[in-house]
Write an enzyme that holds these catalytic residues in place. Structure first.
Site, mmCIF file in Angstrom:
data_model
loop_
_atom_site.group_PDB
_atom_site.id
_atom_site.type_symbol
_atom_site.label_atom_id
_atom_site.label_comp_id
_atom_site.label_asym_id
_atom_site.label_seq_id
_atom_site.Cartn_x
_atom_site.Cartn_y
_atom_site.Cartn_z
ATOM 1 N N PRO A 193 69.125 -19.187 -19.927
ATOM 2 C CA PRO A 193 68.337 -19.127 -18.684
ATOM 3 C C PRO A 193 68.744 -20.095 -17.577
ATOM 4 O O PRO A 193 68.022 -21.034 -17.233
ATOM 5 C CB PRO A 193 66.921 -19.417 -19.181
ATOM 6 C CG PRO A 193 67.128 -20.308 -20.361
ATOM 7 C CD PRO A 193 68.379 -19.811 -21.015
ATOM 8 N N CYS A 194 69.876 -19.825 -16.948
ATOM 9 C CA CYS A 194 70.323 -20.662 -15.834
ATOM 10 C C CYS A 194 69.413 -20.520 -14.615
ATOM 11 O O CYS A 194 69.392 -21.398 -13.751
ATOM 12 C CB CYS A 194 71.770 -20.359 -15.488
ATOM 13 S SG CYS A 194 72.122 -18.620 -15.199
ATOM 14 N N HIS A 195 68.621 -19.447 -14.552
ATOM 15 C CA HIS A 195 67.686 -19.269 -13.442
ATOM 16 C C HIS A 195 66.560 -20.309 -13.488
ATOM 17 O O HIS A 195 65.874 -20.512 -12.496
ATOM 18 C CB HIS A 195 67.105 -17.853 -13.444
ATOM 19 C CG HIS A 195 66.414 -17.473 -14.709
ATOM 20 N ND1 HIS A 195 67.107 -17.034 -15.827
ATOM 21 C CD2 HIS A 195 65.101 -17.468 -15.048
ATOM 22 C CE1 HIS A 195 66.240 -16.782 -16.797
ATOM 23 N NE2 HIS A 195 65.022 -17.031 -16.349
#
Length: 181
Positions: free
Chosen positions: A137-139
């Protein structure tokens, strides 16, 4: 040889890519994302019926339905150097509904390496080149003052994903053009 399959999602068509054995996911890119297929040495061959793709699509179905599937359910094999792997391992630890700053990630990497500090820009580069967007989850990574910066698939998709996960958006903002990210 890599294999690919497409998945329609609320944030656009997603391209899934697995390794040559069809056992591990090496890429997940949202339509229009920067660095699309950039970690691959060759173009993948379309093959929808591999079991890994069935598992990933089930995971994504549950995610987009509002569930919180566990990353460890999937066999992942993102390709990248040691530093990027360290950053991506930290990203996997960010819980649903929460965010972490580039600076916080840098401090964790520095502590693991016995260093006094780590560049937030270097962390940003590793986050931006994450080849397994959404699953890793880079968001969920934001600027130190709440700036919604740097999502390779686009800021609108980052906002959608964070809202979908129930992140409190009140302290977060989209930076003005030209503002340091």
């Amino acid at each position: 040889m890599f294999y690919s399959s497409l998945y329609p999602s609320p944030v656009g068509e997603i391209t899934l890519v697995c390794d040559e054995k069809g056992e591990a996911l090496v890429g997940l890119w949202v339509e229009g994302q920067k660095y699309f297929l950039s970690s691959l040495q060759s173009l993948p061959k379309a093959m929808d019926d591999l079991p890994i793709f069935c598992r990933v699509k089930d995971w994504l179905d549950r995610y987009f339905a509002g569930e919180k599937p566990v990353i460890a359910e999937l066999k992942l094999a993102p390709m990248g150097g040691t530093f990027r792997q360290e950053v991506w391992a930290i990203l996997r630890q960010i819980p649903y509904g929460q965010v972490m700053t580039y600076s916080e990630i840098g401090k964790r990497v520095a502590a693991r390496r016995g260093l006094a500090g780590m560049s937030s820009q270097a962390v940003g580069g590793a986050v931006g080149h994450n080849p397994l967007s959404i699953i890793i989850p880079c968001h969920r990574v934001v600027g130190s003052r709440g700036s919604l910066t740097g999502y390779a698939a686009g800021i609108e998709k980052k906002i959608w994903l964070l809202e979908h996960e129930g992140v409190d958006m009140s302290g977060l903002y989209v930076p003005a053009k030209g503002m340091a990210l």
